[in-house]
Write an enzyme that holds these catalytic residues in place. Structure first.
Site, short mmCIF file in Angstrom:
data_model
loop_
_atom_site.label_atom_id
_atom_site.label_comp_id
_atom_site.label_asym_id
_atom_site.label_seq_id
_atom_site.Cartn_x
_atom_site.Cartn_y
_atom_site.Cartn_z
N CYS A 291 -87.12 -19.13 9.73
CA CYS A 291 -87.94 -20.62 10.38
C CYS A 291 -88.67 -20.68 11.60
CB CYS A 291 -86.53 -21.56 10.52
SG CYS A 291 -85.46 -21.48 9.27
N ARG B 182 -88.27 -25.21 8.50
CA ARG B 182 -87.35 -24.25 7.67
C ARG B 182 -88.26 -23.63 6.51
NH1 ARG B 182 -82.33 -25.70 3.63
NH2 ARG B 182 -81.54 -23.57 3.79
N ILE C 98 -83.97 -19.77 2.34
CA ILE C 98 -83.86 -18.54 1.97
C ILE C 98 -82.63 -18.51 1.41
CG2 ILE C 98 -83.67 -16.19 2.45
CD1 ILE C 98 -86.55 -17.11 2.70
N GLY D 42 -83.76 -16.79 11.57
CA GLY D 42 -83.59 -15.57 11.19
C GLY D 42 -82.47 -15.39 10.18
N ASP E 6 -75.68 -19.06 6.41
CA ASP E 6 -75.07 -18.24 7.82
C ASP E 6 -75.36 -19.14 9.04
OD1 ASP E 6 -78.14 -18.39 7.70
OD2 ASP E 6 -78.43 -16.39 8.25
N ILE F 88 -101.24 -2.78 -0.88
CA ILE F 88 -103.01 -2.84 -0.79
C ILE F 88 -103.74 -1.53 -0.77
CG2 ILE F 88 -104.39 -3.56 1.01
CD1 ILE F 88 -103.58 -6.04 -0.24
N SER G 207 -89.60 -4.19 4.23
CA SER G 207 -90.49 -2.96 4.85
C SER G 207 -89.52 -2.06 5.23
CB SER G 207 -91.21 -3.94 5.87
OG SER G 207 -90.56 -3.74 7.15
#
Length: 631
Positions: free
Chosen positions: A2, A50, A53, A76, A100, A291, A363
C-alpha cells in the site's frame, strides 16, 4: 502492499484538514488502487491507499483496535504474522480480521516498541495510540519499504511512503539541499541519510521514531543492525544445509497470498534459486516472467527459458528494444528524487509484464549484498590482501605516484585497469571502495561545479558517508566492511528503491525472500572463504544450489540489466545532452559551470570520451529539478 500518508501535530492537538490529508493520500493511488481511507482525531490524521493481497474483504485501513485506542496505517507484509497472532491470542487478544495489519496493532499494544523484534517482513507503518498520544513509526530491518517525513511550519510532521505525498501538502517548503546533489552525483542515487529537499528525512532501515505530543521531535532509534564481527564455527557442509533450510523457509513464507503470485526470472543464480524453491513448494506451475532485448549481447532470455523448462513453470517472456528509452519521464515522475540506475527501465518493463498475470512477484534481490556477489566485492577482497602486505605510509606515496603517471584505460575490464587499481591501492580500504562503488569521482564532480557551488559545499564529499560506515562497521576485515556499507547505503538507496518504485508504479507487490533478516544474519557470520573463493563471489550459495541448478546457470558471468546509454547520447538523446548545458533546469541552478557541462556533452557526442553515465546522472537530475522546484 500500500501507500501511507499522515499528519501529526507535535506541539498542540490542532485539527487536521481531511482535504489536505486526502490529497496526500491520493498522490499514492498507484501504490494502492483497490481502496482508500483516511482517519482523523485532534492533532493527527492517517491516510491509506490499498493494494489488496491478504484478507481481501477485511483488511481496510486505517484500522482501529476494537476499543479504538490504537489506529494504524501500514504498508508491507508480515510473513510470520500467523505465528505472532497465535502468541497474541494465547495472551488474550481477540482478532476481528484474518490479515497481518491487526496483528501489528495488538503487537504494539502488548509489547510496545519491542514488537518490532517479533515481526519478520517488509514494512513501513504508523500507529497512533490515543491513550498515550504517541505516534509510533517504524521501517523494516533492510529498508524494503520507504518512509519519508518532514516537520513543517505549523508544528506538524508530515509523512508518507513517497516524497510526492509530502509534496502534495502546501506547507512543505521546497528548498534544495546541495549536499544531496553531491551525494547523488557520487553514487547515482540520493542515499537515505539525506534528501534533495532540505528538511525532508527518510526513516533509516531498521529504525523507529516515537513521537509524543507536547515534546520535541526526537531522533530515530535503531532496533536492528547487521553484524559481521562474528564467525560461525560450523563445518562447510553444515552451513550449506543451514543455508538451504533458511532459503526454503524464506521462500515459503513469501508465497502466502490471496491473489495470483509469481516470480521474476532472469536466468541468473538468484532468481533461478528462488524459482527452484518455489517450484518445490508449489502444487501448481509457478508463474514466471522475463524480459529480453533485441540486442543479443544484452539478452538473457535463453537462460531464463532453460530454468523455466527445468521446473516446468508457466513462463512468459517479452522482448523489448534495446533503445527503449521512452520511460525516462515516467520514471522521473515515480522516483521524485533523481535516480540514475538505468536498469530501472527494464525493471519497470518486467514488473509491467508480471502485473498482467499476477499481483505479487518474488525476486532474487539481496543475495549479492548478503553473500558478496558483486565483482567489486571480489576486487576489493583482493586489493585488501595487497594492502595488508604494505603499510599505508609506503603504499600511499609510491602507488599513488604510479597511478597518476599510468595511462588511463576506461575501455578495459576493471582487473586490467592498472591506473584505477594503483590509485585505489594507494588509498585506505574504505576510501578505495567508496570510490569504486561510486559513479562520478570527487575530482569529476568538482570539475563541473561552478565556483559558487564549490564554495557552498565547503569541501564536502558524498563518499565520506560510506567511508565512515566502513570505518565504524561491526566487521573483521575489508570485505565485511564493504558488504556492511552496501547493506546500509547501496541496498536501500539504489536496489530497493528501484524495485519499490518500479513495481508500485504498476501496482505490483515485489517480495524479496533472499532479504529475510534471518538469512542475512546467517550470511554475515560466514567465513570469508565461503563468500569469496577462486575469484568468484557467493561461493556457498552457488555450492548449495548445485542440487537444483546446472553449472552453466550457477557459474556463468553475472550480467544484470544493461542499457546502451552511451549510444543513446550519441543518437536519439544527443539533444537532451546538449540541453543540460544550455537551457535545461541545471543551467538555471547556478550549481554548474556551463562550459564544463557543454564539454562533457560535446566530448561524448563527438566520440572523444564515454561520458554516458555522467550525462545520464545530469539528465535525471535535470528532470527532478523541473518537477520538484519548477525550474
Amino acid at each position: 502492499m500500500c501507500g501511507i500518508a499522515g499528519i501529526f501535530h507535535l506541539e498542540t492537538a490542532k485539527p487536521v484538514d481531511p482535504a489536505r490529508l486526502r490529497k496526500m493520500t491520493d498522490s499514492l493511488t498507484h501504490r494502492g488502487p483497490d481502496g482508500s481511507g483516511i482517519w482523523t482525531a485532534p492533532g493527527v490524521g492517517l491516510g491509506h491507499r490499498r493494494l489488496s493481497i491478504i484478507d481481501l474483504e477485511g483488511g481496510a485501513q486505517p484500522m482501529l483496535t476494537a476499543d479504538e485506542a490504537q489506529v494504524i496505517s501500514y504498508n508491507g507484509e508480515i510473513y510470520n504474522f500467523q505465528e505472532v497472532r497465535a502468541e497474541l491470542e494465547s495472551l488474550g487478544h481477540i482478532f476481528a480480521t484474518s490479515g497481518d495489519t491487526e496483528v501489528i496493532l495488538y503487537a504494539w499494544r502488548q509489547w510496545g516498541v519491542d514488537c518490532l523484534k517479533r515481526l519478520n517482513g517488509m514494512f513501513a507503518f504508523a500507529i497512533f495510540d490515543q491513550r498515550t498520544k504517541q505516534l509510533f513509526m517504524a521501517r523494516d530491518r533492510l529498508g524494503v519499504k520507504p518512509l519519508f517525513y518532514a516537520p513543517v511550519s505549523d508544528g506538524s510532521i508530515l509523512f508518507g511512503s513517497e516524497l510526492k505525498a509530502l509534496l502534495a501538502n502546501p506547507l512543505l517548503r521546497r528548498e534544495p539541499e546541495i549536499r544531496a546533489v553531491d551525494d547523488y552525483l557520487a553514487f547515482g542515487y540520493v542515499p537515505d541519510h539525506i534528501s534533495l529537499l532540505k528538511g525532508v528525512k527518510k526513516l533509516p532501515a531498521g529504525h523507529y521514531l516515537l513521537l509524543q505530543q507536547g515534546k520535541p521531535e526526537p531522533q530515530p532509534l535503531q532496533y536492528w543492525d547487521m553484524d559481521f564481527s562474528q564467525r560461525s564455527k560450523a563445518s562447510a557442509t553444515e552451513l550449506e544445509e543451514e543455508l538451504v533450510a533458511l532459503m526454503k523457509d524464506a521462500v515459503a513464507s513469501r508465497m502466502i497470498a490471496d491473489v495470483p503470485l509469481g516470480a521474476f526470472l532472469s536466468g541468473g543464480v538468484d532468481s533461478s534459486a528462488v524459482v527452484a524453491l518455489m517450484s518445490e513448494k508449489s502444487r501448481q506451475p509457478v508463474k514466471t516472467c522475463s524480459i529480453g532485448f533485441d540486442q543479443a549481447s544484452l539478452d538473457e532470455t535463453g537462460y531464463a527459458q532453460r530454468v523455466a523448462d527445468r521446473f516446468q513453470t508457466d513462463h512468459r517472456s517479452r522482448t523489448v528494444a534495446a533503445d527503449d528509452y521512452s520511460l525516462i519521464d515516467t520514471l522521473a515522475d515515480h522516483f521524485d528524487e533523481p535516480f540514475a540506475d538505468a536498469s530501472a527501465l527494464p525493471t519497470y518493463r518486467v514488473a509491467e509484464l508480471a502485473r498482467e498475470n499476477v499481483t505479487v512477484a518474488l525476486s532474487g534481490d539481496g543475495a549479492d549484498e548478503a553473500m558478496a556477489g558483486y565483482r567489486r566485492h571480489v576486487f576489493h577482497h583482493a586489493e585488501e590482501r595487497v594492502r595488508g602486505l604494505l603499510p599505508q605510509s609506503l603504499r600511499g606515496p609510491a602507488l599513488g605516484w604510479l597511478g597518476k603517471v599510468y595511462p588511463k584505460a576506461d575501455w578495459a575490464p576493471r582487473p586490467l585497469r592498472a591506473k584505477s587499481t594503483l590509485l585505489s591501492l594507494a588509498r585506505t580500504g574504505p576510501e578505495g571502495y567508496a570510490e569504486a562503488v561510486g559513479v562520478t569521482t570527487p575530482a569529476g564532480r568538482y570539475a563541473i561545479y561552478s565556483n559558487a557551488m564549490v564554495a557552498q559545499l565547503g569541501g564536502y564529499a558524498g563518499e565520506s558517508w560510506m567511508i565512515d560506515l566502513m570505518e565504524n562497521a561491526p566487521a573483521r576485515n575489508g570485505l565485511d566492511q564493504a558488504q556492511y556499507a552496501d547493506m546500509k547505503m547501496w541496498l536501500p538507496g539504489d536496489i530497493l528503491t528501484k524495485v519499490d518504485r518500479t513495481s508500485m508504479a504498476v501496482s505490483l507487490e515485489a517480495r524479496e525472500p533472499l532479504l529475510d533478516y534471518k538469512l542475512m544474519e546467517f550470511a554475515a557470520k560466514l567465513p570469508t572463504n565461503l563468500r569469496v573463493r577462486g575469484g568468484t563471489g557467493k561461493y556457498l550459495l552457488k555450492k548449495s544450489m548445485e542440487r537444483y541448478l546446472p553449472q552453466d546457470i550457477l557459474y556463468r558471468p553475472k550480467m544484470g540489466f544493461v542499457t546502451p546509454i552511451a549510444q543513446w547520447f550519441r543518437g536519439p538523446l544527443a539533444d537532451e545532452a546538449r540541453n543540460i548545458a544550455g537551457s535545461g533546469a541545471l543551467a538555471r541552478t547556478g550549481w554548474f559551470d556551463p562550459q564544463a557541462l557543454g564539454k562533457v556533452a560535446d566530448d561524448h557526442i563527438g566520440g572523444k570520451a564515454d561520458n554516458s553515465r555522467l550525462l545520464w546522472q545530469l539528465m535525471m537530475l535535470d528532470k527532478s529539478m523541473q518537477r520538484l522546484f519548477g525550474l
